[in-house]
Design a protein around this motif. Structure first.
Motif, mmCIF file in Angstrom:
data_model
loop_
_atom_site.group_PDB
_atom_site.id
_atom_site.type_symbol
_atom_site.label_atom_id
_atom_site.label_comp_id
_atom_site.label_asym_id
_atom_site.label_seq_id
_atom_site.Cartn_x
_atom_site.Cartn_y
_atom_site.Cartn_z
ATOM 1 N N ASN A 124 0.734 -1.367 -0.002
ATOM 2 C CA ASN A 124 0.086 0.100 0.052
ATOM 3 C C ASN A 124 0.784 1.121 0.049
ATOM 4 N N GLY A 125 2.366 1.005 0.279
ATOM 5 C CA GLY A 125 2.831 2.341 0.141
ATOM 6 C C GLY A 125 3.121 3.049 -1.030
ATOM 7 N N THR A 126 3.630 4.376 -1.072
ATOM 8 C CA THR A 126 3.626 4.957 -2.477
ATOM 9 C C THR A 126 5.019 4.539 -2.862
ATOM 10 N N ALA A 127 4.986 4.332 -4.176
ATOM 11 C CA ALA A 127 6.517 4.047 -4.620
ATOM 12 C C ALA A 127 7.573 5.122 -5.027
ATOM 13 N N PRO A 128 8.506 5.326 -5.100
ATOM 14 C CA PRO A 128 9.105 6.198 -5.330
ATOM 15 C C PRO A 128 9.102 6.806 -6.783
ATOM 16 N N TYR A 129 9.054 8.333 -6.882
ATOM 17 C CA TYR A 129 8.711 8.672 -8.228
ATOM 18 C C TYR A 129 9.742 8.117 -9.461
ATOM 19 N N GLY A 130 9.011 7.541 -10.428
ATOM 20 C CA GLY A 130 9.963 7.206 -11.684
ATOM 21 C C GLY A 130 10.332 5.579 -11.758
ATOM 22 N N THR A 131 9.873 4.887 -10.463
ATOM 23 C CA THR A 131 10.093 3.336 -10.397
ATOM 24 C C THR A 131 9.190 2.614 -11.085
ATOM 25 N N GLU A 132 7.982 3.381 -11.805
ATOM 26 C CA GLU A 132 7.045 2.565 -12.668
ATOM 27 C C GLU A 132 7.554 2.206 -13.942
ATOM 28 N N SER A 133 8.896 2.645 -14.195
ATOM 29 C CA SER A 133 9.616 2.535 -15.579
ATOM 30 C C SER A 133 9.547 1.241 -16.230
ATOM 31 N N LEU A 134 9.910 0.372 -15.205
ATOM 32 C CA LEU A 134 10.056 -1.142 -15.666
ATOM 33 C C LEU A 134 8.804 -1.801 -15.727
ATOM 34 N N ALA A 135 7.912 -1.656 -14.753
ATOM 35 C CA ALA A 135 6.458 -2.233 -14.841
ATOM 36 C C ALA A 135 5.766 -1.602 -15.773
ATOM 37 N N SER A 136 5.708 -0.371 -16.324
ATOM 38 C CA SER A 136 4.821 0.061 -17.474
ATOM 39 C C SER A 136 5.551 -0.484 -19.009
ATOM 40 N N TRP A 137 6.872 -0.541 -18.894
ATOM 41 C CA TRP A 137 7.399 -1.056 -20.108
ATOM 42 C C TRP A 137 7.052 -2.480 -20.210
ATOM 43 N N CYS A 138 7.204 -3.348 -19.325
ATOM 44 C CA CYS A 138 6.733 -4.753 -19.126
ATOM 45 C C CYS A 138 5.390 -5.020 -19.665
ATOM 46 N N GLU A 139 4.508 -4.076 -19.100
ATOM 47 C CA GLU A 139 2.955 -4.224 -19.367
ATOM 48 C C GLU A 139 3.036 -3.686 -20.914
ATOM 49 N N GLU A 140 3.294 -2.907 -21.544
ATOM 50 C CA GLU A 140 3.185 -2.197 -22.789
ATOM 51 C C GLU A 140 3.452 -3.488 -23.544
ATOM 52 N N VAL A 141 4.989 -4.178 -23.683
ATOM 53 C CA VAL A 141 5.530 -4.864 -24.401
ATOM 54 C C VAL A 141 4.808 -6.206 -24.576
ATOM 55 N N SER A 142 4.122 -6.532 -23.257
ATOM 56 C CA SER A 142 3.632 -7.890 -23.146
ATOM 57 C C SER A 142 2.134 -7.809 -23.957
ATOM 58 N N ARG A 143 1.544 -6.593 -23.557
ATOM 59 C CA ARG A 143 0.279 -6.356 -24.048
ATOM 60 C C ARG A 143 0.129 -6.279 -25.535
ATOM 61 N N SER A 144 0.954 -5.408 -26.102
ATOM 62 C CA SER A 144 0.899 -4.826 -27.359
ATOM 63 C C SER A 144 1.794 -5.416 -28.456
ATOM 64 N N PRO A 146 4.454 -7.928 -30.515
ATOM 65 C CA PRO A 146 4.188 -9.515 -31.093
ATOM 66 C C PRO A 146 5.021 -10.565 -30.081
ATOM 67 N N LEU A 147 4.691 -11.605 -30.043
ATOM 68 C CA LEU A 147 4.996 -12.639 -29.003
ATOM 69 C C LEU A 147 6.520 -12.811 -28.756
ATOM 70 N N ALA A 148 7.284 -12.674 -29.964
ATOM 71 C CA ALA A 148 8.707 -12.774 -29.833
ATOM 72 C C ALA A 148 9.096 -11.488 -29.001
ATOM 73 N N ALA A 149 8.763 -10.501 -29.308
ATOM 74 C CA ALA A 149 9.141 -9.248 -28.697
ATOM 75 C C ALA A 149 8.853 -9.363 -27.140
ATOM 76 N N GLY A 150 7.742 -9.748 -26.739
ATOM 77 C CA GLY A 150 7.182 -9.797 -25.401
ATOM 78 C C GLY A 150 8.047 -10.618 -24.597
ATOM 79 N N MET A 151 8.392 -11.832 -25.404
ATOM 80 C CA MET A 151 9.209 -12.912 -24.392
ATOM 81 C C MET A 151 10.615 -12.420 -24.545
ATOM 82 N N ILE A 152 11.210 -11.872 -25.535
ATOM 83 C CA ILE A 152 12.531 -11.348 -25.259
ATOM 84 C C ILE A 152 12.691 -10.267 -24.436
ATOM 85 N N ALA A 153 11.715 -9.553 -24.199
ATOM 86 C CA ALA A 153 11.875 -8.255 -23.369
ATOM 87 C C ALA A 153 11.754 -8.787 -21.973
#
Length: 274
Positions: A124-144, A146-153
């Protein structure tokens, strides 16, 4: 259609993979090394990471830990059994390893608790500003992407680098002994699992990606896959930077990150029916 790829050499030897994959790994090595050599691991290995930085690390990285099975599930949704050998391999591997990931969130919370960060703070704690970088990228590449790109990333780049930094920290006697003996094994279970010498997940993911795109993919496909790998490493580094020192200007990145390529959206990457 790309030339069919089927590995004949040892799984964990780079020479077993197509030339384009060997070149990709080599081109991304320096960026990967900047994650493995990040300052936070040295401080942690010396058991001198202060309480604030420890809290920021546990809370800031948590979204990736919690969502990692979700990234794999998003990639699983891209598969269709029988469409290609590569998709069959990916489907089987993702189904199996989503189950493996099911306890890792609990193990992370145990590590945080042992390090003095309560579960309620991680959740429930507030994450430090900017730490969402990795989570946001993993979500984007996995969702949008191609399969090969999502898995290699995710399964190749993020898991591979994580295995190497985890090994460094887990092998630190000073860090291990900073935990009371009564809870040491319980607290360090996440590190132990990710530091395994025989962890083959990233190599298995690389084999699947090579099977998906084949021996001779187009140059733009390879360039896109390389950008995805580098972006994973850069995102890891940015997240760690923000965990370690939130007092810096949040609009500025570390100088090395500014040397990386700018990512302006995906190149269309068509996977082979391997």
């Amino acid at each position: 259609m790309h030339a069919h790829f089927e590995r004949t050499g040892p799984l964990v030897e780079l020479s077993s993979y197509p030339t384009w994959a060997q070149d990709l790994v080599t081109a991304c090595q320096a960026t990967k090394q900047s994650v493995i050599d990040h300052e936070v691991w040295s401080i942690m290995c010396e058991a001198s990471l202060d309480a604030v930085a420890t809290r920021d690390f546990m809370v800031g990285v948590w979204p990736v830990i919690e969502r990692f099975p979700g990234y794999m599930a998003l990639n699983l949704l891209k598969t269709r059994y029988g469409r290609s050998k590569g998709e069959n391999m990916a489907r089987r591997w993702l189904v199996r390893n989503i189950r493996v990931e099911q306890n890792h969130a609990e193990y992370w919370l145990n590590w945080a608790e042992g390090a003095g960060v309560p579960e309620s703070e991680v959740l429930n704690g507030t994450a430090p500003y900017g730490t969402e970088s990795l989570a946001s990228w993993c979500e984007e590449v996995s969702r949008s992407a191609p399969l090969a790109a999502g898995m290699i990333a995710t399964n190749y780049a993020v898991e591979g680098a994580t295995g190497e930094w985890s090994q460094k920290v887990y092998e630190s006697v000073a860090y291990s002994e900073s935990f009371p003996k009564a809870i040491r094994t319980h607290s360090l279970r996440w590190l132990q699992l990710h530091a395994a010498y025989d962890d083959t997940h990233p190599w298995e993911a690389l084999e699947i990606v090579c099977t998906l795109v084949g021996h001779d993919p187009r140059a733009d496909e390879v360039a896109y896959l390389q950008e995805c790998v580098k972006r994973s490493y850069v995102s890891m580094r940015i997240t760690l930077d923000r965990c370690l020192d939130v007092r810096r200007d949040p609009w500025l990145l570390n100088e090395p990150a500014l040397d990386e390529p700018v990512f302006n959206g995906p190149v269309v990457a068509k996977e082979a029916a391997a």
